[in-house]
Enzyme design. Structure first.
Site, mmCIF file in Angstrom:
data_model
loop_
_atom_site.group_PDB
_atom_site.id
_atom_site.type_symbol
_atom_site.label_atom_id
_atom_site.label_comp_id
_atom_site.label_asym_id
_atom_site.label_seq_id
_atom_site.Cartn_x
_atom_site.Cartn_y
_atom_site.Cartn_z
ATOM 1 N N TRP A 1 1.125 5.648 -1.758
ATOM 2 C CA TRP A 1 0.802 6.611 -2.804
ATOM 3 C C TRP A 1 1.870 6.734 -3.877
ATOM 4 O O TRP A 1 1.604 7.250 -4.953
ATOM 5 C CB TRP A 1 0.553 7.981 -2.160
ATOM 6 N N TYR B 1 0.836 -1.211 0.000
ATOM 7 C CA TYR B 1 0.000 0.000 0.000
ATOM 8 C C TYR B 1 0.867 1.257 0.000
ATOM 9 O O TYR B 1 1.887 1.319 0.698
ATOM 10 C CB TYR B 1 -0.893 0.021 1.245
#
Ligand code: PGD
Length: 768
Positions: A111, A109
């Site tokens: 960005w 996970y």
């Protein structure tokens, strides 16, 4: 133009490289409100913390794979790319052969950076799927609770989380906005993938100019910009649901609720009303009950309820409110409140979720499919809800609940991460440190020596978007950006794609991974697929060469005046919701049927284990809000100029009220220690009246700088040493990192130095 366009999650910009190698970043000319975060880019590019060569933890290199509590403490040995790739390929083959692909965790996970092709997570997932599969993660840290809850209430989370009613419709029609969590401007600069024209600040200014009333419900006054002139209700943290129930009770008992709407468009109001009136539990949730819980005067609650019923009212809730224990409740209660007002589906009225949580909420850019790298099919079906990473590593074989299912944690031997920083984003970092000692091997691709890179066994240096070619855009963006390479890769950094292509070649599936394309050919290919889709949908798009030479192309806009649930309101029989009843579920038989005490079948007030009314507040009397920073994106580019300027005494700034500061002998600029039973961190005191007394704010993302073996003390001010690693509930298992109880003391001795701005100890045995 003073440079070529490029883009980041905090917006598009122009960039050029000077002859001395420095880069100059200026706002994109089309952007009416460029992000201050652009100021972090130049200083981050060649910072001392860049990973310049592949590196292997010394203990792993000498003793081989296996659990180790030396992760995060050992020195690293720099090695050649060939050696590093051989080690990773060999370890992947060993784990697959000995334990199976179920033993590889590839959720990864994070960005990462803007750019549709070099999206780290997509690249890694494609690679691991071709390698036979991996344990994945589901949902997000951003709105993982709502992602699971909303389908039960309105049939899908998509329309609500995907943008909601458009700002022009709100500006034109709304008379009163009641904003739980406010509409924090700092977050509106950020959109995954980027945004070229940031519209929210302008719309907020239009609302102010029009005199639209805005009620800010938050312990932090900064959750709405001052120029909006909001009425501030400094609610006790984590008690918004009590306030919402007090409002709902006033509506119900004064006959101000819209019975026609509730009958036609909703199910389960009666069951909820029995709870609201106290018929089912003997406790009426009236304003007199709510006031002492949430810290808002009962008369003020009653008056606000009457105003809400008399005006075209939009009830909004930020995503931060669901990032907490029982985070389902504020979302469900706000939807219920809006349903009682009967304005869902009317222009300017109803319910919104995420205004001020992300730049594109309320945007009217068209929701287009962007160029996308295909990730392939993952043959391993096992997944975890994303925020259960530490539980998974610590408790293999344990059973747990998730959205009506009983799941089992897999036994993970290899963790592979590219483009994320769990030692920033996860809660209770001391516990995560213990969990990361369990697997045999941790591989990380990172441009910077983040805390996560330092916890790895094998660190592979990744390029940033300035060092490669890509195409960039975000959901509802106004432009698609041709991201030209601006500088040569720093050190020996390689693109995630090239790293994985080299591994795939070693593992025998290089052709399947690259499909024989170079990076430029991939970009042209993805663009071509996208262009065909655009032309098919009746939109114009230039051929690739024209797009690439121009540096960008405009994207079509969506309808300017869009209202969430308008078509449902127009004809609920022909456009039913995808819920079991086809209606808005104020009571959900499905959720009730799961029997979770921490998320029953309708909205309820449930005391969190840590709030100012809980027994623990006797020892830890301050409520910490660990929200998104305004000076960087998450932990990204914390070493950049904008982020560094906001530090106090060289550490992350902790905001606290003058009364709380005076009671502890703290002055602005002091070094303070923030602590609870889980851990402690140092921070710099920033004293402000724009915060409710009894509340402190320490945003996320200061690079975790652990002191000592247990990694429970951070020298720099990362609040996740203090937050609890508990789920929002058994329903969604979402991240609950927003809140914790703490105490703060002035630090009079020498605090430990902040060391995270330099790389870890490196043994430079290898030189190219
Ligand atoms: P970032 O700092 O964005 O945080 O967590 P997330 O892990 O996404 O990390 C991205 C990393 O990717 C950075 O280290 C960056 O250097 C790296 N990177 C950038 N580009 C590339 C690339 O091209 N290749 C590779 N390999 N790496 C790259 C964010 C998460 O934190 C989120 S989304 C939320 S909403 C949560 N919010 C909270 C909260 O409100 N409160 C608490 N306490 N905790 C939270 N954590 C969550």
């Amino acid at each position: 133009m003073s440079g070529r366009p490029s883009t980041s999650h905090w917006g598009a910009y122009l960039v050029r490289a000077e002859p001395d190698g420095e880069i100059v970043v200026t706002p994109h000319p089309a952007d009416p409100a460029p992000s201050p975060l652009l100021g972090n880019i130049p200083g981050g590019l060649r910072h001392a913390t860049r990973v310049r060569r592949p590196a292997v933890r010394r203990g792993w290199l000498t003793r081989g794979p296996g659990p180790s509590d030396r992760r995060g403490r050992d020195e690293f040995q720099e090695v050649s790319w060939d050696k590093a790739l051989d080690l990773v390929a060999g370890e992947l083959a060993r784990v697959r052969g000995t334990h199976g692909n179920q033993a590889i965790f590839g959720g990864s996970y994070g960005w990462a950076s803007a750019g549709r092709f070099h999206h780290s997570q997509s690249q890694l997932h494609r690679f691991l799927a071709l390698a036979g599969g991996y344990v994945s993660s589901r949902n997000t840290y951003s709105f993982g609770t709502s992602e699971v809850l909303l389908p039960h209430l309105v049939g899908s989370s998509g329309p609500v989380l995907g943008g909601g009613s458009s700002w022009p419709a709100i500006v034109a029609n709304t008379e009163l906005i009641v904003a739980f969590g406010g509409i924090p401007e700092k977050n509106t600069y950020v959109t995954p993938g980027g945004m070229t024209t940031h519209g929210t600040p302008g719309y907020l200014a239009e609302l102010a100019a029009k005199g639209t009333k805005i009620v800010l419900v938050s312990p932090l006054r900064s959750d709405l910009p001052d120029y909006v002139g909001a009425e501030w209700y400094p609610v006790v943290p984590a008690t918004d649901v009590a306030l919402m129930l007090g409002l709902a009770h006033t509506l119900a008992t004064e006959g101000l609720h819209d019975k026609g709407f509730l009958d036609r468009y909703c199910v389960g109001y009666d069951t909820f009303e029995r709870y609201l009136l106290g018929d089912s539990d003997g406790v009426p949730k009236d304003a007199a009950w709510a006031g002492p819980v949430c810290g808002v005067e009962p008369d003020t609650i009653r008056a606000l309820a009457r105003r809400m019923a008399a005006a075209r009212t939009l009830v909004t809730v930020t995503w931060s409110l669901q990032r907490a224990q029982h985070g389902e409740q504020p979302v469900w209660a706000a939807l219920t409140l809006a349903a009682m007002l009967g304005q869902i589906g009317l222009p300017g009225g109803g319910f919104g979720h995420g205004y001020g949580s992300m730049g594109d909420v309320g945007s009217h850019g068209a929701l287009l499919r962007l160029p996308t790298l295909h990730q392939g099919r993952n043959p391993v079906r096992t997944f975890i809800p994303v925020a259960r990473i530490a539980d998974m590593l610590l408790c293999p074989g344990a059973r747990y609940d998730y959205n009506g299912q009983r799941l089992t944690y897999p036994d993970i031997r290899l963790v592979y991460w590219a483009g994320g920083n769990p030692f920033h984003h996860h809660q209770d970092l001391g516990r995560l440190h213990t969990a990361f000692a369990r697997p045999d091997t941790v591989v990380v691709h990172e441009p910077h020596w983040t805390a996560t890179a330092r916890q790895a066994d094998i660190v592979l240096p990744a390029t940033t978007s300035l060092e490669r070619e890509d195409i960039g855009s975000g959901r509802r963006d106004s432009h698609l950006i041709a991201m030209h390479r601006v500088v040569e890769p720093v050190g020996e950094a390689r693109n995630d794609h090239d790293i994985l292509a080299a591994l795939a070649a070693r593992l025998g599936f290089g052709g399947a991974f690259t499909e024989g394309r170079s990076t430029r050919q991939w970009i042209e290919h993805l663009y071509g697929e996208w262009r065909e889709g655009m032309l098919g949908a009746g939109h114009q798009a230039p051929v690739f060469d024209e797009f690439w030479a121009a540096g960008e192309c405009r994207l079509p806009e969506g309808p300017e005046h869009f209202t969430l649930f308008e078509s449902y309101r127009a004809d609920p029989d022909r456009s039913p919701l995808y819920t079991p009843s086809g209606r808005i579920e104020i009571t959900s038989a499905t959720v009730a049927g799961f029997g979770y005490p921490d998320c029953p079948g309708h909205p309820v007030w449930l005391e969190p284990s840590e709030w100012l009314g809980s027994p623990l507040a006797g020892r830890f009397p301050l409520h910490l809000i660990a929200n998104q920073p305004g000076t960087r994106l998450h932990s990204q580019l914390d070493m950049g100029a904008t982020s560094q300027r906001a530090k106090v005494a060289g550490r992350e700034a902790l905001q606290l009220h003058p009364q709380d500061a005076a009671a502890r002998g703290i002055a602005a600029g002091d070094v303070v220690r923030v602590f609870n039973d889980r851990g402690a961190c140092f921070a710099g005191a920033a004293v402000t009246t724009a915060i409710r007394p009894g509340v402190v704010r320490l945003p996320t993302g200061a690079w975790f700088d652990p002191v000592g073996e247990e990694a429970r003390l951070c020298a720099h001010g990362n609040p996740n040493v203090l937050t609890a690693d508990i789920p929002s509930s058994r329903l969604s298992q979402g991240c609950a990192g927003q809140h914790a109880l703490v105490e703060v003391e002035r630090w009079t001795g020498d605090p430990p130095p902040v060391t995270i701005g330099s790389p870890p100890p490196l043994l430079p045995a290898y030189r190219p």
